[in-house]
Structures are given as structure tokens and as C-alpha cells.
Design a protein around this motif. Structure first.
Motif, PDB file in Angstrom:
ATOM      1  N   UNK A 102       0.860  -1.060   0.024  1.00 27.54           N
ATOM      2  CA  UNK A 102      -0.006   0.069   0.043  1.00 27.54           C
ATOM      3  C   UNK A 102       0.748   1.213   0.047  1.00 27.54           C
ATOM      4  N   UNK A 103       2.258   1.072   0.306  1.00 28.34           N
ATOM      5  CA  UNK A 103       3.049   2.287   0.247  1.00 28.34           C
ATOM      6  C   UNK A 103       3.564   2.594  -0.991  1.00 28.34           C
ATOM      7  N   UNK A 104       4.269   3.829  -0.959  1.00 30.67           N
ATOM      8  CA  UNK A 104       5.120   4.327  -2.035  1.00 30.67           C
ATOM      9  C   UNK A 104       6.386   4.102  -1.745  1.00 30.67           C
ATOM     10  N   UNK A 105       7.417   4.026  -2.607  1.00 32.18           N
ATOM     11  CA  UNK A 105       8.722   4.241  -2.556  1.00 32.18           C
ATOM     12  C   UNK A 105       9.421   5.279  -3.471  1.00 32.18           C
ATOM     13  N   UNK A 106      10.022   6.151  -3.122  1.00 31.02           N
ATOM     14  CA  UNK A 106      10.295   7.422  -3.919  1.00 31.02           C
ATOM     15  C   UNK A 106      12.005   7.296  -4.235  1.00 31.02           C
ATOM     16  N   UNK A 107      12.444   7.196  -5.298  1.00 29.80           N
ATOM     17  CA  UNK A 107      14.148   7.432  -5.466  1.00 29.80           C
ATOM     18  C   UNK A 107      14.273   8.563  -6.523  1.00 29.80           C
ATOM     19  N   UNK A 108      15.323   9.126  -6.257  1.00 28.49           N
ATOM     20  CA  UNK A 108      15.811  10.040  -7.348  1.00 28.49           C
ATOM     21  C   UNK A 108      16.591  11.289  -6.755  1.00 28.49           C
ATOM     22  N   UNK A 109      17.016  12.412  -7.488  1.00 31.32           N
ATOM     23  CA  UNK A 109      17.513  13.440  -6.902  1.00 31.32           C
ATOM     24  C   UNK A 109      16.951  14.774  -7.489  1.00 31.32           C
ATOM     25  N   UNK A 110      16.780  15.925  -6.744  1.00 29.05           N
ATOM     26  CA  UNK A 110      16.566  17.193  -7.135  1.00 29.05           C
ATOM     27  C   UNK A 110      17.548  18.159  -6.781  1.00 29.05           C
ATOM     28  N   UNK A 111      17.354  19.173  -7.804  1.00 28.29           N
ATOM     29  CA  UNK A 111      18.510  20.165  -7.237  1.00 28.29           C
ATOM     30  C   UNK A 111      17.711  21.918  -7.398  1.00 28.29           C
ATOM     31  N   UNK A 112      18.215  22.417  -6.656  1.00 25.83           N
ATOM     32  CA  UNK A 112      17.732  24.155  -6.684  1.00 25.83           C
ATOM     33  C   UNK A 112      16.543  24.013  -5.818  1.00 25.83           C
ATOM     34  N   UNK A 113      16.610  23.423  -4.551  1.00 22.80           N
ATOM     35  CA  UNK A 113      15.265  23.344  -4.129  1.00 22.80           C
ATOM     36  C   UNK A 113      15.237  24.165  -2.886  1.00 22.80           C
ATOM     37  N   UNK A 114      14.242  25.337  -2.830  1.00 22.64           N
ATOM     38  CA  UNK A 114      14.301  26.382  -1.944  1.00 22.64           C
ATOM     39  C   UNK A 114      13.851  26.156  -0.704  1.00 22.64           C
ATOM     40  N   UNK A 115      14.574  26.477   0.344  1.00 23.97           N
ATOM     41  CA  UNK A 115      13.823  26.407   1.811  1.00 23.97           C
ATOM     42  C   UNK A 115      13.711  25.240   2.561  1.00 23.97           C
ATOM     43  N   UNK A 116      14.303  24.076   2.172  1.00 21.62           N
ATOM     44  CA  UNK A 116      14.009  22.857   2.710  1.00 21.62           C
ATOM     45  C   UNK A 116      14.182  22.816   4.267  1.00 21.62           C
ATOM     46  N   UNK A 117      15.234  23.513   4.482  1.00 19.41           N
ATOM     47  CA  UNK A 117      15.603  23.606   5.974  1.00 19.41           C
ATOM     48  C   UNK A 117      14.701  24.200   6.745  1.00 19.41           C
ATOM     49  N   UNK A 118      13.914  25.110   6.116  1.00 21.46           N
ATOM     50  CA  UNK A 118      12.784  25.633   6.932  1.00 21.46           C
ATOM     51  C   UNK A 118      11.384  25.153   6.803  1.00 21.46           C
ATOM     52  N   UNK A 119      11.157  24.286   6.106  1.00 17.19           N
ATOM     53  CA  UNK A 119       9.879  23.414   5.716  1.00 17.19           C
ATOM     54  C   UNK A 119       9.594  22.188   6.426  1.00 17.19           C
ATOM     55  N   UNK A 120       8.394  21.946   6.821  1.00 16.07           N
ATOM     56  CA  UNK A 120       8.101  20.613   7.384  1.00 16.07           C
ATOM     57  C   UNK A 120       7.893  19.541   6.231  1.00 16.07           C
ATOM     58  N   UNK A 163      12.597   6.286  -0.190  1.00 15.92           N
ATOM     59  CA  UNK A 163      11.682   7.069   0.780  1.00 15.92           C
ATOM     60  C   UNK A 163      10.165   6.576   0.662  1.00 15.92           C
ATOM     61  N   UNK A 164      10.210   5.796   2.044  1.00 14.17           N
ATOM     62  CA  UNK A 164       9.071   5.129   1.961  1.00 14.17           C
ATOM     63  C   UNK A 164       7.505   6.193   2.578  1.00 14.17           C
ATOM     64  N   UNK A 165       6.473   6.006   1.699  1.00 14.28           N
ATOM     65  CA  UNK A 165       5.509   6.898   1.938  1.00 14.28           C
ATOM     66  C   UNK A 165       4.231   6.168   2.120  1.00 14.28           C
ATOM     67  N   UNK A 166       3.247   6.690   2.902  1.00 17.67           N
ATOM     68  CA  UNK A 166       1.847   5.976   2.922  1.00 17.67           C
ATOM     69  C   UNK A 166       1.036   6.416   1.641  1.00 17.67           C
ATOM     70  N   UNK A 167       0.288   5.866   1.476  1.00 16.59           N
ATOM     71  CA  UNK A 167      -0.880   6.026   0.302  1.00 16.59           C
ATOM     72  C   UNK A 167      -1.201   7.213   0.245  1.00 16.59           C
ATOM     73  N   UNK A 168      -1.601   7.838   1.374  1.00 17.27           N
ATOM     74  CA  UNK A 168      -2.187   9.200   1.242  1.00 17.27           C
ATOM     75  C   UNK A 168      -1.238  10.339   1.152  1.00 17.27           C
TER      76      UNK A 168
END
Length: 387
Positions: A145-163, A216-221
Motif C-alpha cells: 500500500x506504500x510508495x517508494x520514491x528514489x531520485x535526485x532534485x536540485x535548486x530546491x528552496x527553503x528545505x531547511x525551513x519546511x516541514x 523514501x517510504x510514504x503512505x498511500x495518502x
């Protein structure tokens, strides 16, 4: 055709302007140079309702549209406080979740986005894909029922400030076997999600990051919407608000630079007791920059009005044009202001050169001027696609 703001919009603009000026550009610069964040300004703007002006009232927002949020972006920037997270959290994330999220996702996230206690940043750009989202390499696959995410992202703003971070990935369509886009709401402290800060030559309190997603394991929702069919509409739902609010921030920055330069040139006297602003060689470039900023503001107003009226195709064209115009105008305004002040323009005290990196980046991101010209050539001029 009416170019006047409503009384409520006028009140919003005046109130945001007053808030921004209480903090001012020196606050923005101090936070950027010390590695801090504009948390106090963000929290106060949220408490006063300015961050949620485009969020429905049932979730604690103001019930307005992108027109109102663009006013907030522009006026804070015009006070010397251009807040990039206004673009990614209220403009992109809140719009996507409101329009395409489930009822539970709206209830869970929109109230916090409205009052500023929650931030959701946006992750689409990848090292190999650039502007071509069809080449995204971040993949989501089912695991029970879960999702698994794999990959890379760049130039992502404000990750250190966000939940949370709103991640654009690709999933396999069971019926065709082809990959299709999907959006996931990922906690920034999720196991398997790591980040690396990018050193940027931009003076900003908001940092840029590389993101690494390792199963990265995520629930269905965590999937935005009721099904995978929501992916592509959800992705495009955030792009017009992004362009419009980035443009508004650029126009506000241009206004700030021109105002600072005009104050200086009207009072600076070097030759025979006359202000340097009385000389056309100084005044004309500033006037030209002011014209370009005002033209950009008109296109921003048009794009926001079209978007709020639900005319998405027309808003897409106007939003791209607004972003192009504002990016060019802001860069021109800041550069012209620095030149008008001479050596003083390069000092931190006068607060203009501190914006050079940001306005230059505005001609690149979130979509480059060249890609906008490609878009206009194809969709407005009827030219063959060039890429």
C-alpha cells in the motif's frame, strides 16, 4: 476594463507595505549574511492573514486569489524583503493541494499554510532534466500500500525551513507501462531523504539544496489527489501561480531599487548646487527603468485576473509574459540604480547591490527567459516547436 484595485485589495496592499517597511531591507540583509531566516516577518505576516490570502476561508485563509497573493509578494519586495518562500508555499503548494488534493489533505495542510505555521516547498528540478519535465528521473513505485520514491532534485528552496516538500516524481501506468507524473507530499524528516546545501552567489536568507531520495517510504495518502490521474493537472496547477508571484516579486524589487535611487539622485548635489537627478544622463535611465517596471506590473495584473477568472490557457500566456517582463525590468532597475549611485550603489548601506544576484537569477528561474520566448513563439506566433 478596470485597472483599479478593490477597496479590500487597496487595504491589503497598504497593510502589507507597512509591515514590510517595519522590517525593511536591512533586516533582510542581516538575516542573509548571518545565515538566519526571516522567521519573524513570516510569522507576523501569517498571523495577520497575509500568507493565506489565496486560501479558502473554510481553511483559515482570506478567500481571495492569486491577485491578492501577488500584491503581498510585490509589496514585501518593494519594502526590500523579497520572500521566495511566498512563491513555493502559498502560491504553488497551497494551490496544488486546494485544487487537486483530497479532502483530508486540504484539512491537514491548508490551515497551517494559511497562518504560516506550516511551510511546504516544491521539488521538480533535476540535474539531468533541466527545463524538460518529461525527462524527470525521480521514480515512485508501489510497495504494497506504500510508495517508494528514489531520485535526485536540485535548486530546491527553503528545505531547511519546511516541514514538507512537494515532490514531482514519475509512476508507471499499469495500463500502458508508460511513466506519468505524480506529486507526493513528503515530510522533510522522512527516512531516506537527505539534503546538501548549495553554495550560491545570491544574498538571500532562503537557501538552495540538492535533495537525495533513497527509497523514501510514504503512505498511500502522500499521493496528491484521489488517483494517479491527478498528477499532470496538479503539476500544471502550480505553474501559473508560480510565474505570476515570481513576477510580482521582481516588480516589487524593481520598485524598491528605483525608489532608493530616486531619493539619492534628487538630493545628491555635486555640480553648481544642482541635484544629479536634474541631469538627463542620470534621470533618463531611471525613468526608462520605471517605465519597464510599470509595464511589467500591468501584465502581472492581467495574468492574475485571468487566472482568478479560471481562464487557464490565457493566464498561461500572460503569466509567462509577466514573468519575462518582470525579470528583465527588475534586473534593469537594480543595475540602473547602482549606476546612478556610483560607488555608493555598491555599498551594503544603500541596499541596492545586495539585490544584484537575486534579480539576475530572476531571468533564469523558475523558467528561463529563453524558454518563455520559445513558448511565446510557439503558442502566440504559431511557429514550429524549436526544442
Amino acid at each position: 476594463m478596470n485597472f483599479d484595485l478593490t477597496p479590500e485589495q487597496d487595504q491589503l496592499r497598504d497593510a502589507v507595505r507597512a509591515l514590510g517597511r517595519r522590517y525593511g531591507h536591512s533586516y533582510f540583509v542581516e538575516k542573509a549574511k548571518t545565515g538566519g531566516h526571516t522567521s519573524e516577518l513570516w510569522s507576523e505576516a501569517g498571523r495577520l492573514g497575509y500568507l493565506g490570502v489565496n486560501i479558502p476561508t473554510e481553511y483559515g485563509g482570506g478567500g481571495g486569489g492569486i491577485t491578492e497573493l501577488a500584491l503581498v509578494c510585490e509589496e514585501l519586495a518593494a519594502a526590500g524583503c523579497p520572500l521566495l518562500l511566498l512563491v513555493v508555499s502559498p502560491a504553488i503548494a497551497a494551490t496544488v493541494i486546494n485544487k487537486h488534493g483530497t479532502d483530508e489533505q486540504r484539512k491537514r495542510h491548508l490551515p497551517g499554510l494559511a497562518d504560516g505555521t506550516q511551510k511546504i516547498v516544491f521539488a521538480i528540478t533535476e540535474p539531468e532534466a533541466g527545463s524538460n519535465f518529461h525527462r524527470l528521473g525521480t521514480v515512485a513505485r508501489r510497495d504494497g500500500d506504500d510508495w517508494l520514491l528514489s531520485g535526485r532534485k536540485c535548486y530546491i528552496s527553503g528545505v531547511d525551513e519546511a516541514q514538507y516538500v512537494l515532490v514531482v516524481a514519475r509512476t508507471e501506468d499499469a495500463s500502458t507501462g508508460k511513466l506519468k507524473p505524480a506529486l507526493f507530499i513528503v515530510p522533510t524528516d522522512a527516512p531516506g531523504l537527505t539534503r546538501s546545501k548549495l553554495d550560491m552567489e545570491i544574498l538571500s536568507p532562503e537557501n538552495q539544496f540538492l535533495l537525495y531520495l533513497d527509497d523514501v517510504r510514504l503512505p498511500a495518502d502522500a499521493l496528491v489527489g484521489e488517483s494517479l490521474d491527478a498528477g499532470l493537472p496538479a503539476l500544471f496547477a502550480g505553474l501559473n501561480p508560480e510565474r505570476i508571484t515570481v513576477a510580482a516579486m521582481g516588480a516589487g524589487t524593481g520598485r524598491y531599487a528605483i525608489e532608493r535611487a530616486s531619493e539619492y539622485t534628487a538630493t545628491r548635489k555635486v555640480w553648481d548646487g544642482r541635484s544629479i537627478g536634474s541631469h538627463q544622463g542620470v534621470a533618463h535611465p531611471l525613468a526608462h527603468a520605471a517605465v519597464q517596471v510599470e509595464l511589467a506590473r500591468l501584465m502581472i495584473h492581467k495574468a492574475a485576473a485571468l487566472y482568478d477568472a479560471g481562464r487557464d490557457l490565457e493566464a498561461g500566456i500572460s503569466g509567462n509574459m509577466a514573468k519575462y517582463a518582470a525579470g528583465e525590468a527588475a534586473a534593469l532597475a537594480v543595475d540602473t540604480a547602482v549606476q546612478a549611485l556610483g560607488g555608493a550603489g555598491m555599498t551594503t548601506e544603500y541596499g541596492i547591490a545586495t539585490l544584484l544576484g537575486a534579480v539576475r537569477a530572476g531571468r533564469i528561474a523558475p523558467v528561463s527567459r529563453e524558454m518563455i520566448l520559445n513558448f511565446v513563439a510557439q503558442h502566440v506566433l504559431g511557429q514550429d516547436k524549436s526544442y
